[in-house]
Design a protein around this motif. Structure first.
Motif, PDB file in Angstrom:
ATOM      1  N   GLU A  21       7.907 116.206  50.073  1.00  0.00           N
ATOM      2  CA  GLU A  21       7.318 116.250  51.421  1.00  0.00           C
ATOM      3  C   GLU A  21       6.856 117.657  51.783  1.00  0.00           C
ATOM      4  O   GLU A  21       7.573 118.635  51.569  1.00  0.00           O
ATOM      5  N   SER A  22       5.682 117.724  52.370  1.00  0.00           N
ATOM      6  CA  SER A  22       5.158 119.018  52.800  1.00  0.00           C
ATOM      7  C   SER A  22       5.966 119.547  53.969  1.00  0.00           C
ATOM      8  O   SER A  22       6.305 118.796  54.881  1.00  0.00           O
ATOM      9  N   PRO A  23       6.227 120.835  53.979  1.00  0.00           N
ATOM     10  CA  PRO A  23       6.885 121.399  55.157  1.00  0.00           C
ATOM     11  C   PRO A  23       5.918 121.386  56.345  1.00  0.00           C
ATOM     12  O   PRO A  23       4.735 121.726  56.185  1.00  0.00           O
ATOM     13  N   TRP A  41      -7.789 110.942  57.392  1.00  0.00           N
ATOM     14  CA  TRP A  41      -7.043 110.013  56.518  1.00  0.00           C
ATOM     15  C   TRP A  41      -6.066 110.826  55.673  1.00  0.00           C
ATOM     16  O   TRP A  41      -6.486 111.768  54.993  1.00  0.00           O
ATOM     17  N   GLU A  42      -4.782 110.467  55.738  1.00  0.00           N
ATOM     18  CA  GLU A  42      -3.766 111.028  54.836  1.00  0.00           C
ATOM     19  C   GLU A  42      -3.448 109.901  53.848  1.00  0.00           C
ATOM     20  O   GLU A  42      -2.701 108.970  54.170  1.00  0.00           O
ATOM     21  N   PRO A  43      -4.028 109.938  52.632  1.00  0.00           N
ATOM     22  CA  PRO A  43      -3.968 108.780  51.733  1.00  0.00           C
ATOM     23  C   PRO A  43      -2.775 108.765  50.784  1.00  0.00           C
ATOM     24  O   PRO A  43      -2.650 107.842  49.977  1.00  0.00           O
ATOM     25  N   ALA A  44      -1.916 109.787  50.881  1.00  0.00           N
ATOM     26  CA  ALA A  44      -0.680 109.824  50.077  1.00  0.00           C
ATOM     27  C   ALA A  44       0.411 110.357  50.997  1.00  0.00           C
ATOM     28  O   ALA A  44       1.046 111.374  50.737  1.00  0.00           O
ATOM     29  N   CYS A  45       0.595 109.653  52.099  1.00  0.00           N
ATOM     30  CA  CYS A  45       1.277 110.225  53.279  1.00  0.00           C
ATOM     31  C   CYS A  45       2.782 110.374  53.126  1.00  0.00           C
ATOM     32  O   CYS A  45       3.400 111.105  53.908  1.00  0.00           O
ATOM     33  N   SER A  64      -1.648 106.265  54.815  1.00  0.00           N
ATOM     34  CA  SER A  64      -1.406 105.253  53.786  1.00  0.00           C
ATOM     35  C   SER A  64      -0.752 105.896  52.570  1.00  0.00           C
ATOM     36  O   SER A  64      -0.823 107.115  52.370  1.00  0.00           O
ATOM     37  N   ASP A  65      -0.138 105.069  51.751  1.00  0.00           N
ATOM     38  CA  ASP A  65       0.501 105.542  50.516  1.00  0.00           C
ATOM     39  C   ASP A  65       0.648 104.341  49.585  1.00  0.00           C
ATOM     40  O   ASP A  65       0.648 103.184  50.034  1.00  0.00           O
ATOM     41  N   LEU A  66       0.780 104.635  48.320  1.00  0.00           N
ATOM     42  CA  LEU A  66       1.064 103.578  47.349  1.00  0.00           C
ATOM     43  C   LEU A  66       2.423 102.926  47.639  1.00  0.00           C
ATOM     44  O   LEU A  66       2.605 101.729  47.504  1.00  0.00           O
ATOM     45  N   ASP A  68       5.947 102.137  49.918  1.00  0.00           N
ATOM     46  CA  ASP A  68       6.422 101.865  51.279  1.00  0.00           C
ATOM     47  C   ASP A  68       7.630 102.753  51.568  1.00  0.00           C
ATOM     48  O   ASP A  68       8.698 102.586  50.970  1.00  0.00           O
ATOM     49  N   TYR A  69       7.458 103.704  52.474  1.00  0.00           N
ATOM     50  CA  TYR A  69       8.554 104.617  52.819  1.00  0.00           C
ATOM     51  C   TYR A  69       9.342 104.160  54.040  1.00  0.00           C
ATOM     52  O   TYR A  69      10.205 104.889  54.522  1.00  0.00           O
ATOM     53  N   ASP A  70       8.991 102.976  54.554  1.00  0.00           N
ATOM     54  CA  ASP A  70       9.723 102.430  55.683  1.00  0.00           C
ATOM     55  C   ASP A  70       9.816 103.464  56.819  1.00  0.00           C
ATOM     56  O   ASP A  70      10.882 103.700  57.382  1.00  0.00           O
ATOM     57  N   TRP A  79      -1.577 101.008  49.042  1.00  0.00           N
ATOM     58  CA  TRP A  79      -2.942 101.518  48.866  1.00  0.00           C
ATOM     59  C   TRP A  79      -2.914 102.552  47.734  1.00  0.00           C
ATOM     60  O   TRP A  79      -2.390 103.654  47.923  1.00  0.00           O
ATOM     61  N   ASP A  80      -3.458 102.175  46.593  1.00  0.00           N
ATOM     62  CA  ASP A  80      -3.614 103.132  45.492  1.00  0.00           C
ATOM     63  C   ASP A  80      -4.884 103.923  45.765  1.00  0.00           C
ATOM     64  O   ASP A  80      -5.988 103.397  45.598  1.00  0.00           O
ATOM     65  N   PHE A  81      -4.723 105.154  46.169  1.00  0.00           N
ATOM     66  CA  PHE A  81      -5.881 105.937  46.611  1.00  0.00           C
ATOM     67  C   PHE A  81      -6.984 105.973  45.550  1.00  0.00           C
ATOM     68  O   PHE A  81      -8.171 105.872  45.872  1.00  0.00           O
TER      69      PHE A  81
HETATM   70  C1  LIG Z   1       3.792 115.308  46.787  1.00  0.00           C
HETATM   71  S1  LIG Z   1       4.107 113.804  47.686  1.00  0.00           S
HETATM   72  C2  LIG Z   1       3.429 114.293  49.259  1.00  0.00           C
HETATM   73  C3  LIG Z   1       3.666 113.339  50.394  1.00  0.00           C
HETATM   74  C4  LIG Z   1       2.931 113.703  51.677  1.00  0.00           C
HETATM   75  N1  LIG Z   1       1.493 113.800  51.432  1.00  0.00           N
HETATM   76  C5  LIG Z   1       3.418 115.015  52.229  1.00  0.00           C
HETATM   77  O1  LIG Z   1       2.651 115.981  52.160  1.00  0.00           O
HETATM   78  O2  LIG Z   1       4.542 115.095  52.709  1.00  0.00           O
HETATM   79  C6  LIG Z   1       2.883 112.729  46.949  1.00  0.00           C
HETATM   80  C7  LIG Z   1       2.775 111.343  47.517  1.00  0.00           C
HETATM   81  O3  LIG Z   1       1.776 110.650  46.779  1.00  0.00           O
HETATM   82  C8  LIG Z   1       2.111 109.280  46.740  1.00  0.00           C
HETATM   83  N2  LIG Z   1       1.312 108.679  45.659  1.00  0.00           N
HETATM   84  C9  LIG Z   1       1.490 108.791  44.323  1.00  0.00           C
HETATM   85  N3  LIG Z   1       0.508 108.140  43.661  1.00  0.00           N
HETATM   86  C10 LIG Z   1      -0.315 107.609  44.622  1.00  0.00           C
HETATM   87  C11 LIG Z   1      -1.515 106.822  44.585  1.00  0.00           C
HETATM   88  N4  LIG Z   1      -2.084 106.484  43.417  1.00  0.00           N
HETATM   89  N5  LIG Z   1      -2.086 106.439  45.752  1.00  0.00           N
HETATM   90  C12 LIG Z   1      -1.530 106.790  46.941  1.00  0.00           C
HETATM   91  N6  LIG Z   1      -0.401 107.534  47.035  1.00  0.00           N
HETATM   92  C13 LIG Z   1       0.204 107.936  45.887  1.00  0.00           C
HETATM   93  C14 LIG Z   1       3.620 109.304  46.540  1.00  0.00           C
HETATM   94  O4  LIG Z   1       4.205 108.077  46.912  1.00  0.00           O
HETATM   95  C15 LIG Z   1       4.013 110.456  47.468  1.00  0.00           C
HETATM   96  O5  LIG Z   1       4.279 109.986  48.758  1.00  0.00           O
END
Ligand SMILES: C[S@@+](CC[C@H](N)C(=O)[O-])C[C@H]1O[C@@H](n2cnc3c(N)ncnc32)[C@H](O)[C@@H]1O
Length: 195
Positions: A21-23, A41-45, A64-66, A68-70, A79-81
């Motif tokens: 997780e990002s600080p 859009w934050e696609p890997a949230c 969105s994210d691949l 489910d972080y509940d 959602w696979d970005f």
């Molecule tokens: C380094 S973490 C960062 C999480 C968030 N963006 C943050 O900054 O706190 C990377 C994220 O990418 C997600 N992820 C990995 N592969 C992905 C994909 N193909 N599509 C969408 N999300 C994906 C993971 O589940 C994880 O939440």
């Protein structure tokens, strides 16, 4: 927008190594450094570390994210970005910290979907012949390098000692309209949160 079933194939515990997780301090520094558009859009949230700060600053964020972080801060999972064919309607910028192993693919794909792409990446992303297209393609407008190390991003589930961050990070800003060389800025997250 496809709601893929892939997220259900592997349980969160098997995928948790993707989550760092990002600080929030990093996002505050970004808000000082860049004028962000209203709809993002934050696609890997993940659970929403970036999302929360952007929303608190008044931005509308699709989260969105691949996986489910509940989390109340995540709108969509499955959602696979890298499989998405277009950005959600109205999105003006993609802002994320992508999975490191897929960072180059995320950056290239994001720029296909959206005119403004901002990613928190290791400074070492600037290296490597393999990234020549995404780095030297002319659209990398700005790099905001943290002059003070960010707080450590521990892997989800990490129970070991909390150590200081050995890795330099930067915000990378790609803009399809950008012309000219990449500008380098130095930013401080401590200044951004008023330390
Ligand atoms: C380094 S973490 C960062 C999480 C968030 N963006 C943050 O900054 O706190 C990377 C994220 O990418 C997600 N992820 C990995 N592969 C992905 C994909 N193909 N599509 C969408 N999300 C994906 C993971 O589940 C994880 O939440």
């Amino acid at each position: 927008m496809a709601l893929l079933s892939t997220a259900g194939k592997a349980p969160l515990k098997d995928r948790a190594d993707d989550l760092y997780e990002s600080p929030p301090e990093a996002v505050h520094a970004l808000l000082r450094a860049e004028k962000l558009p209203p709809m993002i859009w934050e696609p890997a949230c993940g659970p929403g570390s970036i999302v929360r700060v952007l929303r608190a600053a008044g931005h509308r964020v699709i989260a969105s994210d691949l996986v489910d972080y509940d989390s109340a801060d995540q709108d969509f999972h499955g959602w696979d970005f890298l499989s998405e064919r277009r950005a959600p309607d109205g999105v003006q910028a993609i802002v994320t910290n992508p999975p490191f192993k897929l960072a180059s693919e995320f950056a290239a794909h994001a720029l296909e979907l959206c005119p403004l792409v901002i990613m928190l990446l290791r400074l070492a992303f600037l290296e490597s012949e393999r990234r020549t297209a995404i780095l030297d393609g002319g659209h990398l407008a700005r790099v905001h390098v943290f002059k003070n190390r960010l707080p450590m991003m521990h892997r989800a589930g990490w129970t070991g000692p909390k150590v200081s961050n050995p890795t330099p990070f930067a915000w990378f800003v790609w803009d399809r309209d950008h012309k000219g060389p990449t500008q380098l800025h130095r930013v401080s997250w401590e200044a951004a949160i008023g330390c």
